[in-house]
Every structure is written in structure tokens, then in C-alpha cells.
Design an enzyme around this catalytic site. Sequence first.
Site, short mmCIF file in Angstrom:
data_model
loop_
_atom_site.label_atom_id
_atom_site.label_comp_id
_atom_site.label_asym_id
_atom_site.label_seq_id
_atom_site.Cartn_x
_atom_site.Cartn_y
_atom_site.Cartn_z
N TYR A 9 7.82 0.77 -1.61
CA TYR A 9 6.58 0.76 -0.83
C TYR A 9 6.10 -0.68 -0.58
CZ TYR A 9 1.73 0.54 0.34
OH TYR A 9 0.56 0.17 0.96
N GLU B 112 -2.07 -6.19 -2.18
CA GLU B 112 -1.14 -5.08 -2.44
C GLU B 112 -0.95 -4.85 -3.94
OE1 GLU B 112 0.35 -2.71 -0.48
OE2 GLU B 112 -1.10 -3.46 0.94
N ASP C 1 3.45 5.35 1.28
CA ASP C 1 2.78 5.68 0.01
C ASP C 1 2.34 7.15 0.09
OD1 ASP C 1 0.63 5.69 1.71
OD2 ASP C 1 -0.65 4.42 0.47
#
Length: 310
Positions: A118, A35, A136
Site C-alpha cells: 500500500y 503516510e 487500503d
Amino acid sequence: MIPFTKTILQWYEKSKRNLPWRKRPINSYGVVVSEFMLQQTQVPRVIEKYYEFMTQFPTIIDLANASKSDVVRAWSGLGYNRRALLLHKFAQEVCEKYNGTIPQSSQELIMLSGIGPYTSGSIASFAFNKPEPAIDVNVRRIYMRYFHGKDQGTPMDQQKERELYELVKKTIPYKKSCDFHNALMDFGSLLCERKKPLCSECPLTGSCSFYPLYKNEGEMVLHTLEKKKENGVLEEGKHVPNRIFRGRIVEFVRKNENREVTVTTLGRAIKKDYSPQEKKWVLMLLQNLENDGLLTVTKKKTRIQVQLQD
Ligand code: SF4
């Protein structure tokens, strides 16, 4: 399960991308690394670096115990080096506050370094299968097109974002948040793309609110992104953002550690048409990198020595 969710999951079963951080059993630390890497960097580039990084720092404890400079070195090629520092800090905080176990709730995650709305949702859903929306640009675009007939990927005002959050939450299937979010990511990248949605191949055309509009008006209805011009300078007549030069400085230091150089040598190494009038600008970039905790600059008479911070 509502038809929208069911259709996306069915499409995913046939079309899913095989990505290393999705391998089962899920490695929550691997999800976090991916991520951080995926912010601003394309998937193919991340895959290669992901394997290298996970070999060098196989656990969150290894990462927390590593020096800052080793983490920044390992980040080479990914750009946006501040992400490496934030990931390192995240690992240290997890070790200090949670004994090395990544917390599962987005409320706890968001309190840690480098984590925004997010990422807190994405780690909770991808790593722990929690029904937490991870919104997102891709996810926002899919929902705004399908449910509202609008081409909108960038964040909206607080009220609209809240409504979107509630909408996404309602569509997350029971105990399948991880698969569903992976499906949304792939759907947004492979089918409901920003510049050219492949509606003719999409299983949702019959119920999508945006499709009739796009079918009739074509690209006219696609939202064009107004790109903000980042601070930067001209290089060979072309505007280049300062962040690119910052990246080049870090790359130069990675390859020339402990070398003493003049500002001119450094300037020439990072900018094709560097001129001595730009000395102040190079010093400003160095100062910013030092303030960000990436580099240490030591002045030595006519030269400088630049090192990665430990
Ligand atoms: S029909 Fe087109 S716009 Fe609607 S969800 Fe599918 S790809 Fe996106």
C-alpha cells in the site's frame, strides 16, 4: 476517463478535505511522513503531530541525521512507536542509497524500510502522481461495493487482490493519479463508509452494484469485522492489549528519562491495578521493547534504568 472516475473526481472538487500534506507544490518527504503517521492513527490527530514533526525535522536529511531517541520523542501521542523507528530508517536508507532523493517508483520504494504494497503505491501516487494503485481498506471497499456488489474491505486471496489491482489501475485517470487517490480516500472516509455508507448522498447510486442490495436489506448486508483478540491482560476487568502497555512504558520513559525505578513503580505507572505477580509480564514487555530497538534497559541491583535507544 470512465464515468466512475469522472464522478469521483467531480465529487472531490466540491468535497475535498484540506490536509497539510496535500498542499501544492507537493512535498514528497511530507507525504512520506503523513503516510507513516496515518497507519493506524486518525486524521485529526495526525494533523497536529504532522506540523510539529515537520518543524522539528523539516527535511529528510534532518530526520536521517537525528538520533533514534529524538525521533521516538517527537512521535509522542501517535502510538505504535515502531513506526517512528521505521520512518527514521527509511530516511537513512534514502540518504545512503539515493542521496536524499526519495525514489519515485513503487518497485524501488517497496525495497525500503517500513514500506509495504500500500505505502509504495501511495507514495508513488500522492507524492509523484504516478499511476500506481494504492489499495487500503477504504479503496478496496469502494471498488468491491461499486463493481462487485460485495462489502469487502479486508485483503482477499492473491488472485483476487491481483484482479483488484488491475481494476484500480484501469480507473486511474491520465496524469491525475494524485488527485484521484486523494478523492478515493475522502470518498471512503466521508461517503462510502464502512459502518454506514451514505448512499442517499452518493453521486454513484445509479450505477453502484451494492446500492440495490443495501437499499433492500440495510445493515444486514454489511460485512461485520471479526476483530482478532490481541495478546494482552485484564485491567480493572477489561482486556487491554499489550501494545497499549508498551505505549505507556515508552510514554513513562519519555517523561522520566534517566530515572532509576523498581519494576513495581513502573508496573504501577502503566497499569491501574498492577500487582507484584505481574513483574514477569512487565519484564517481558521491556524485553520486547528493547528487542524492537526502542528502549535500553539497564539492571541495577533492585532497580532498573530505562532509556530511549540512541
Ligand atoms: S452508492 Fe453507497 S455503496 Fe455505492 S459507492 Fe455510493 S456510498 Fe458506496
